[in-house]
Design a protein around this motif. Structure first.
Motif, PDB file in Angstrom:
ATOM      1  N   SER A  96      33.755  31.097  49.491  1.00 17.24           N
ATOM      2  CA  SER A  96      33.226  31.239  47.886  1.00 17.24           C
ATOM      3  C   SER A  96      34.401  30.573  47.191  1.00 17.24           C
ATOM      4  O   SER A  96      35.705  30.261  47.997  1.00 17.24           O
ATOM      5  CB  SER A  96      33.023  32.693  47.823  1.00 17.24           C
ATOM      6  OG  SER A  96      34.463  33.428  47.785  1.00 17.24           O
ATOM      7  N   SER A  98      36.657  32.061  45.178  1.00 12.47           N
ATOM      8  CA  SER A  98      37.730  32.587  45.200  1.00 12.47           C
ATOM      9  C   SER A  98      38.312  32.463  46.399  1.00 12.47           C
ATOM     10  O   SER A  98      39.650  32.173  46.598  1.00 12.47           O
ATOM     11  CB  SER A  98      37.370  34.336  44.699  1.00 12.47           C
ATOM     12  OG  SER A  98      37.011  34.010  43.636  1.00 12.47           O
ATOM     13  N   THR A  99      37.592  32.738  47.719  1.00 10.47           N
ATOM     14  CA  THR A  99      38.439  32.661  48.755  1.00 10.47           C
ATOM     15  C   THR A  99      38.874  31.316  49.288  1.00 10.47           C
ATOM     16  O   THR A  99      39.908  31.264  49.927  1.00 10.47           O
ATOM     17  CB  THR A  99      37.302  33.147  50.335  1.00 10.47           C
ATOM     18  OG1 THR A  99      36.423  32.394  49.966  1.00 10.47           O
ATOM     19  CG2 THR A  99      37.048  34.790  49.854  1.00 10.47           C
ATOM     20  N   HIS A 102      42.167  30.783  47.520  1.00 13.33           N
ATOM     21  CA  HIS A 102      43.277  31.507  48.279  1.00 13.33           C
ATOM     22  C   HIS A 102      43.598  30.871  49.405  1.00 13.33           C
ATOM     23  O   HIS A 102      44.890  30.589  49.584  1.00 13.33           O
ATOM     24  CB  HIS A 102      42.590  33.010  48.555  1.00 13.33           C
ATOM     25  CG  HIS A 102      42.675  33.859  47.611  1.00 13.33           C
ATOM     26  ND1 HIS A 102      44.051  34.166  46.961  1.00 13.33           N
ATOM     27  CD2 HIS A 102      41.807  34.424  46.572  1.00 13.33           C
ATOM     28  CE1 HIS A 102      43.855  35.324  45.886  1.00 13.33           C
ATOM     29  NE2 HIS A 102      42.465  35.309  45.914  1.00 13.33           N
ATOM     30  N   PRO A 126      37.829  33.642  34.639  1.00 10.62           N
ATOM     31  CA  PRO A 126      38.873  34.604  34.932  1.00 10.62           C
ATOM     32  C   PRO A 126      39.165  34.535  36.421  1.00 10.62           C
ATOM     33  O   PRO A 126      40.271  34.687  36.862  1.00 10.62           O
ATOM     34  CB  PRO A 126      38.411  35.818  34.644  1.00 10.62           C
ATOM     35  CG  PRO A 126      37.393  35.432  33.700  1.00 10.62           C
ATOM     36  CD  PRO A 126      36.907  34.224  33.810  1.00 10.62           C
ATOM     37  N   SER A 127      38.071  34.350  37.451  1.00 10.63           N
ATOM     38  CA  SER A 127      38.487  34.655  38.731  1.00 10.63           C
ATOM     39  C   SER A 127      39.405  33.674  39.528  1.00 10.63           C
ATOM     40  O   SER A 127      40.421  33.910  40.291  1.00 10.63           O
ATOM     41  CB  SER A 127      37.109  34.425  39.731  1.00 10.63           C
ATOM     42  OG  SER A 127      36.559  32.895  39.461  1.00 10.63           O
ATOM     43  N   ASP A 128      39.385  32.509  38.954  1.00 10.35           N
ATOM     44  CA  ASP A 128      40.489  31.327  39.313  1.00 10.35           C
ATOM     45  C   ASP A 128      41.856  31.820  38.779  1.00 10.35           C
ATOM     46  O   ASP A 128      42.998  31.966  39.733  1.00 10.35           O
ATOM     47  CB  ASP A 128      40.340  29.874  38.717  1.00 10.35           C
ATOM     48  CG  ASP A 128      39.024  29.409  39.397  1.00 10.35           C
ATOM     49  OD1 ASP A 128      38.233  29.883  39.757  1.00 10.35           O
ATOM     50  OD2 ASP A 128      38.551  28.263  39.073  1.00 10.35           O
ATOM     51  N   TYR A 130      43.045  34.958  38.246  1.00 15.91           N
ATOM     52  CA  TYR A 130      43.264  36.180  39.252  1.00 15.91           C
ATOM     53  C   TYR A 130      43.737  35.532  40.613  1.00 15.91           C
ATOM     54  O   TYR A 130      44.668  36.321  40.966  1.00 15.91           O
ATOM     55  CB  TYR A 130      41.826  37.051  39.400  1.00 15.91           C
ATOM     56  CG  TYR A 130      41.325  37.563  38.382  1.00 15.91           C
ATOM     57  CD1 TYR A 130      41.859  37.792  37.233  1.00 15.91           C
ATOM     58  CD2 TYR A 130      39.744  37.846  38.379  1.00 15.91           C
ATOM     59  CE1 TYR A 130      41.124  38.116  36.179  1.00 15.91           C
ATOM     60  CE2 TYR A 130      39.130  38.426  37.417  1.00 15.91           C
ATOM     61  CZ  TYR A 130      39.776  38.662  36.101  1.00 15.91           C
ATOM     62  OH  TYR A 130      39.245  39.156  35.157  1.00 15.91           O
ATOM     63  N   ALA A 131      43.159  34.727  41.130  1.00 20.61           N
ATOM     64  CA  ALA A 131      43.579  34.066  42.440  1.00 20.61           C
ATOM     65  C   ALA A 131      44.898  33.680  42.199  1.00 20.61           C
ATOM     66  O   ALA A 131      45.943  33.655  43.123  1.00 20.61           O
ATOM     67  CB  ALA A 131      42.741  33.060  42.845  1.00 20.61           C
ATOM     68  N   SER A 134      47.681  36.411  41.763  1.00 15.91           N
ATOM     69  CA  SER A 134      47.847  37.075  42.987  1.00 15.91           C
ATOM     70  C   SER A 134      48.825  36.355  44.069  1.00 15.91           C
ATOM     71  O   SER A 134      49.566  36.704  44.866  1.00 15.91           O
ATOM     72  CB  SER A 134      46.786  37.709  43.660  1.00 15.91           C
ATOM     73  OG  SER A 134      46.018  36.342  44.005  1.00 15.91           O
ATOM     74  N   ASP A 206      38.472  22.790  40.289  1.00 15.70           N
ATOM     75  CA  ASP A 206      37.215  23.706  40.573  1.00 15.70           C
ATOM     76  C   ASP A 206      36.076  23.193  39.874  1.00 15.70           C
ATOM     77  O   ASP A 206      36.021  22.797  38.781  1.00 15.70           O
ATOM     78  CB  ASP A 206      37.577  25.095  39.814  1.00 15.70           C
ATOM     79  CG  ASP A 206      36.200  26.219  40.047  1.00 15.70           C
ATOM     80  OD1 ASP A 206      35.343  25.771  40.394  1.00 15.70           O
ATOM     81  OD2 ASP A 206      36.582  27.139  39.793  1.00 15.70           O
ATOM     82  N   CYS A 229      31.080  26.330  43.784  1.00 12.18           N
ATOM     83  CA  CYS A 229      30.081  27.410  44.453  1.00 12.18           C
ATOM     84  C   CYS A 229      28.964  26.507  44.425  1.00 12.18           C
ATOM     85  O   CYS A 229      28.659  25.149  44.005  1.00 12.18           O
ATOM     86  CB  CYS A 229      30.074  28.371  43.419  1.00 12.18           C
ATOM     87  SG  CYS A 229      29.434  27.758  41.697  1.00 12.18           S
TER      88      CYS A 229
END
Length: 421
Positions: A96, A98-99, A102, A126-128, A130-131, A134, A206, A229
């Protein structure tokens, strides 16, 4: 603009035949294909084919049947590569967004000395972010100090000059959206990549809101990596498998996150505990492919090859131009403002308009069988998808929106988003 004018545009549209490929609801105007694309009959058929392969062949479905599973990710990567301007070996269908972020950060984010920061933006999904945060924390850094987010002057768009200005000698890597989800702004990927490489910065994009809506030249532009995606413009279905690109100059590199399907296909079943990575983008897979989330792409991508991404882009630009012109003609008196850039080279496949009561207006649109997309706090996104939205559909949507405002139909709904917006 009159109805007969848009009807003439539909009569001249050589892509109109593809609308019948998709399952559409009668008297419904679907303008949310930039969040979830519609199901096509071909995608349904290739999914059913994989189910049938499972039914008839069981474990031998990996190598037998109509759509052998073992090489499906590579086959989808090859079919996807023309849409992103890549060589087949540079693209793989996997994971995906997000994965895959990472995975590629684990591979390409290699902080050394003072060069440890990651460059992003304040408008990304936001998901990008967040990655990115982290990954910084996994390296022992703090997002507050080591994540640079380029700010927007208007809350909807970015300036390439501001991005380039932020490319200091402390930046190791940048990750940006190709098209901003809030406004539909298309960034100048080539310009940003060239400027970053001149400063020895690894470049990632992305493509969630651009793949399938417009052509790319990732190989030619020498983008280091990209993720996307497939459930938006590529119509793979909810939770459909993602994809990634790694430029050929990086192929053969050991993945940061190794896994079962990172292996060379010829070596995988040797069961050796020392990984021999694939020499293609397949090395950046981690786990076993999600076959039933991948199979619809085999059918969906056939349509893209028949339609042609350049033709789809041409129609998309005409649709978004029509939509923007109609909004100016009918909706400006009702406090609507267009957040999407006017210039063709600056916009993707959707149009964003702002309104203080955007949430309640979206609910009213759904009540009128128009499916829009709301993004907090005040954005209505409308995506006239070239494969299954007509010019007359676009015309009708704006007239329905005008009727809602003229008759205050939105006031019967609360101006708060639902659980899923």
């Amino acid at each position: 603009m009159k109805r007969e004018d848009v009807q003439k545009l539909d009569q001249l549209d050589n892509l109109s035949r593809f609308k019948h490929e998709f399952y559409t609801s009668p008297d419904t105007y679907y303008m949310d294909g930039n969040s979830l694309g519609l199901l096509s009959r071909r995608a349904e058929n290739t999914l059913l084919t994989s189910l049938n392969d499972w039914k008839l062949h069981a474990i031998d479905g990996w190598t037998e049947g109509q759509q052998p599973w073992y090489y499906m990710s590579e086959k989808i990567g090859e079919l996807t590569s023309p849409l992103v301007g890549a060589k087949p070996e540079e693209v793989i269908s996997t994971g995906s967004i997000s994965t895959n972020i990472h995975q590629l950060l684990a591979t390409f984010y290699q902080p050394t000395g003072n060069r440890k920061k990651i460059l992003a933006d304040s408008l990304n999904f936001p998901s990008d972010i967040y990655a990115l945060k982290s990954q910084l924390e996994l390296h022992g850094y703090t997002p507050e100090e080591d994540l640079i987010q380029v700010q927007s002057s208007d809350g909807y768009t970015l300036k390439e000059e501001d991005i380039i200005e932020a490319m200091s000698d402390e930046v190791a890597l940048l990750l940006l959206p190709s098209v901003l989800y809030r406004s539909g702004q298309l960034l100048d990927i080539k310009k940003i990549t060239q400027a970053a490489h001149e400063r020895n910065i690894i470049v990632g994009f992305d493509l969630a809101h651009s793949i399938g809506a417009l052509p790319h030249k990732l190989h030619e532009w020498e983008v280091d990596f990209a993720v996307w995606c497939t459930y938006k413009y590529l119509n793979s279905g909810p939770g459909g498998v993602g994809g990634l690109f790694v430029h050929e100059k990086h192929l053969g590199r050991k993945p940061g996150l190794a896994g079962w399907f990172s292996s060379s296909k010829e070596k995988q079943f040797d069961m050796d505990h020392d990984l021999t990575p694939a020499e293609t983008a397949g090395a950046f897979q981690i786990g076993t492919p999600h076959i039933l989330s991948s199979a619809p792409l085999l059918g969906s991508l056939e349509i893209f090859h028949e339609a042609g991404i350049e033709s789809l882009r041409t129609k998309s630009l005409k649709l978004t131009r029509l939509l923007m012109d109609l909004i100016k003609e009918h909706l400006v008196p009702y406090d609507f403002r267009i957040a999407t850039p006017e210039a063709e080279e600056r916009r993707g496949g959707h149009v964003s308009v702002t309104h203080p009561q955007a949430a309640s207006i979206c609910k009213a649109l759904k009540n009128e069988r128009v499916i829009p997309d709301f993004r907090a706090p005040n954005v209505i996104r409308l995506a006239p998808i070239a494969l299954y939205v007509s010019f007359e559909d676009t015309y009708d949507v704006v007239l329905k929106l005008k009727d809602i405002m003229e008759n205050n139909k939105h006031q019967q709904f609360s101006n708060h988003r639902g659980t899923i917006a």
